[in-house]
Design an enzyme around this catalytic site. Structure first.
Site, PDB file in Angstrom:
ATOM      1  N   HIS A   1       0.842  -1.201   0.000  1.00 54.59           N
ATOM      2  CA  HIS A   1       0.000   0.000   0.000  1.00 54.59           C
ATOM      3  C   HIS A   1       0.877   1.251   0.000  1.00 54.59           C
ATOM      4  O   HIS A   1       2.077   1.187   0.268  1.00 54.59           O
ATOM      5  CB  HIS A   1      -0.910   0.035   1.240  1.00 54.59           C
TER       6      HIS A   1
ATOM      7  N   LYS B   1      -0.572   4.714   4.615  1.00 54.23           N
ATOM      8  CA  LYS B   1      -1.447   3.749   5.284  1.00 54.23           C
ATOM      9  C   LYS B   1      -0.902   3.430   6.675  1.00 54.23           C
ATOM     10  O   LYS B   1       0.275   3.097   6.834  1.00 54.23           O
ATOM     11  CB  LYS B   1      -1.584   2.464   4.459  1.00 54.23           C
TER      12      LYS B   1
ATOM     13  N   THR C   1      -7.600  -6.064   4.575  1.00 51.81           N
ATOM     14  CA  THR C   1      -7.884  -7.025   3.492  1.00 51.81           C
ATOM     15  C   THR C   1      -6.995  -8.254   3.617  1.00 51.81           C
ATOM     16  O   THR C   1      -7.456  -9.386   3.432  1.00 51.81           O
ATOM     17  CB  THR C   1      -7.655  -6.341   2.125  1.00 51.81           C
TER      18      THR C   1
HETATM   19  P1  NAD Z   1      -7.183   9.278   5.076  1.00 50.23           P
HETATM   20  O1  NAD Z   1      -6.124   9.376   6.125  1.00 50.23           O
HETATM   21  O2  NAD Z   1      -6.941   9.869   3.728  1.00 50.23           O
HETATM   22  O3  NAD Z   1      -8.555   9.915   5.628  1.00 50.23           O
HETATM   23  C1  NAD Z   1      -9.000   9.703   6.948  1.00 50.23           C
HETATM   24  C2  NAD Z   1     -10.215  10.589   7.215  1.00 50.23           C
HETATM   25  O4  NAD Z   1     -10.689  10.280   8.538  1.00 50.23           O
HETATM   26  C3  NAD Z   1      -9.972  12.099   7.176  1.00 50.23           C
HETATM   27  O5  NAD Z   1     -11.123  12.755   6.639  1.00 50.23           O
HETATM   28  C4  NAD Z   1      -9.864  12.488   8.662  1.00 50.23           C
HETATM   29  O6  NAD Z   1     -10.282  13.849   8.913  1.00 50.23           O
HETATM   30  C5  NAD Z   1     -10.870  11.500   9.258  1.00 50.23           C
HETATM   31  N1  NAD Z   1     -10.618  11.226  10.681  1.00 50.23           N
HETATM   32  C6  NAD Z   1      -9.470  10.837  11.256  1.00 50.23           C
HETATM   33  N2  NAD Z   1      -9.638  10.721  12.602  1.00 50.23           N
HETATM   34  C7  NAD Z   1     -10.936  11.016  12.840  1.00 50.23           C
HETATM   35  C8  NAD Z   1     -11.731  11.095  14.006  1.00 50.23           C
HETATM   36  N3  NAD Z   1     -11.211  10.839  15.212  1.00 50.23           N
HETATM   37  N4  NAD Z   1     -13.047  11.430  13.875  1.00 50.23           N
HETATM   38  C9  NAD Z   1     -13.578  11.705  12.663  1.00 50.23           C
HETATM   39  N5  NAD Z   1     -12.865  11.666  11.512  1.00 50.23           N
HETATM   40  C10 NAD Z   1     -11.563  11.338  11.617  1.00 50.23           C
HETATM   41  O7  NAD Z   1      -7.506   7.722   4.954  1.00 50.23           O
HETATM   42  P2  NAD Z   1      -8.132   6.931   3.691  1.00 50.23           P
HETATM   43  O8  NAD Z   1      -7.044   6.473   2.790  1.00 50.23           O
HETATM   44  O9  NAD Z   1      -9.278   7.707   3.132  1.00 50.23           O
HETATM   45  O10 NAD Z   1      -8.658   5.612   4.436  1.00 50.23           O
HETATM   46  C11 NAD Z   1      -9.595   5.716   5.495  1.00 50.23           C
HETATM   47  C12 NAD Z   1      -9.813   4.330   6.100  1.00 50.23           C
HETATM   48  O11 NAD Z   1     -10.426   3.473   5.130  1.00 50.23           O
HETATM   49  C13 NAD Z   1      -8.524   3.620   6.535  1.00 50.23           C
HETATM   50  O12 NAD Z   1      -8.813   2.854   7.698  1.00 50.23           O
HETATM   51  C14 NAD Z   1      -8.227   2.687   5.355  1.00 50.23           C
HETATM   52  O13 NAD Z   1      -7.456   1.566   5.724  1.00 50.23           O
HETATM   53  C15 NAD Z   1      -9.637   2.296   4.988  1.00 50.23           C
HETATM   54  N6  NAD Z   1      -9.847   1.808   3.618  1.00 50.23           N
HETATM   55  C16 NAD Z   1     -10.731   0.785   3.481  1.00 50.23           C
HETATM   56  C17 NAD Z   1     -11.051   0.324   2.222  1.00 50.23           C
HETATM   57  C18 NAD Z   1     -12.093  -0.765   2.101  1.00 50.23           C
HETATM   58  O14 NAD Z   1     -12.439  -1.173   0.974  1.00 50.23           O
HETATM   59  N7  NAD Z   1     -12.646  -1.247   3.222  1.00 50.23           N
HETATM   60  C19 NAD Z   1     -10.468   0.887   1.080  1.00 50.23           C
HETATM   61  C20 NAD Z   1      -9.578   1.954   1.257  1.00 50.23           C
HETATM   62  C21 NAD Z   1      -9.275   2.420   2.537  1.00 50.23           C
END
Ligand code: NAD
Length: 241
Positions: A152, A156, A163
């Site tokens: 990744h 990350k 996954t």
């Molecule tokens: P990122 O760091 O770009 O964004 C994180 C977001 O969460 C930001 O908007 C931030 O302001 C917010 N945030 C952080 N702490 C917070 C809190 N305490 N309260 C409210 N909001 C808060 O991350 P990303 O790349 O967008 O990924 C987000 C999550 O999704 C990660 O856990 C990642 O592993 C996961 N993800 C899952 C999938 C899936 O298919 N399930 C795919 C991609 C990413």
């Protein structure tokens, strides 16, 4: 554009300023069946309203307008408040946040007695299929080494990825004992290699995500399908039809 003839599912996007949140906001605006009524991020938003969507800081979560489903792609520390809000409002929750601790996963099970809920480590159709292939391969290859290598982008936080752990659970279900390796490099959206090896031969099953829109589309589809359902813990495959 919506003709407003069909009811739209009202969505709260949690983690709105992040990579996934931005993809969700963009793709939701292209659909007729959903409308984003609130976008929530950790810190104060620079603008209160962007493209007609009200933006809130996490500290203002409880002031969010009524919604049917929250879609959460934030970080583990953001998960508990959005779960509590959904329970308080009787709204559904779709979450893809990875790296949750065991008590948080237990809270997901408990909350599913009261609200419809889907938590998935990966929202792509390709990974859903890969997961089935891994289980089948593990069943057919007793005694083979099973290794899962995930790659990744450098931002990350959790490792191994959610996954990779879900694929590992499928391998274990098939009787294998997986080992994990994680790489963090550049801007890789997400790659998962599941390797089965025995003396003289090797099978490699690989999924490569090249665009995070696939996850956002899967989550929006799931949200539209989950709204109004009975309480319970749903799987992505329950909502694919
Ligand atoms: P990122 O760091 O770009 O964004 C994180 C977001 O969460 C930001 O908007 C931030 O302001 C917010 N945030 C952080 N702490 C917070 C809190 N305490 N309260 C409210 N909001 C808060 O991350 P990303 O790349 O967008 O990924 C987000 C999550 O999704 C990660 O856990 C990642 O592993 C996961 N993800 C899952 C999938 C899936 O298919 N399930 C795919 C991609 C990413």
């Amino acid at each position: 554009m919506s003709d407003h003839k069909t009811p739209q599912t009202r969505i709260l996007v949690h983690g709105a300023s992040g990579r996934m949140g931005q993809a969700l906001l963009r793709l939701a605006s292209e659909r007729d069946d959903v409308v984003v009524v609130a976008a929530v991020q950790r810190s104060q938003p620079a603008q209160r309203v962007v493209d007609g969507v009200a933006h809130f800081a996490a500290s203002e979560l409880h002031g969010a307008p009524p919604f049917d489903v929250a879609i959460d792609f934030s970080l583990p520390q953001g998960f508990d408040p959005v779960l509590a809000l959904c329970e308080e409002r009787g709204a559904a929750l779709v979450s893809g946040t990875t790296g949750l601790e065991a008590p948080q996963l237990a809270a997901v099970d408990a909350a599913s007695q009261r609200i419809p809920l889907l938590w998935a480590a990966n929202f792509s159709l390709g990974v859903a299929i890969l997961s089935e292939l891994v289980e089948r391969a593990a069943q057919a290859l007793p005694g083979w080494d099973c290794d899962i290598v995930e790659s990744h982008h450098v931002h990350k936080k959790d490792a191994p990825s959610g996954t990779a752990l879900a694929l590992g659970a499928s391998a274990e279900h098939g009787g294998a004992t997986p080992r994990y390796a994680s790489l963090r490099a550049g801007d890789i959206v997400g790659e998962h290699l599941v390797q089965f090896a025995a003396p003289g031969e090797r099978i490699e099953l690989v999924h490569r995500a090249t665009n995070r829109d696939i996850f956002a589309r899967g989550a929006l589809h799931a949200a539209a399908k989950l709204a109004g359902r009975a309480p319970g813990r749903y799987r992505l495959r329950d909502l694919l039809a």
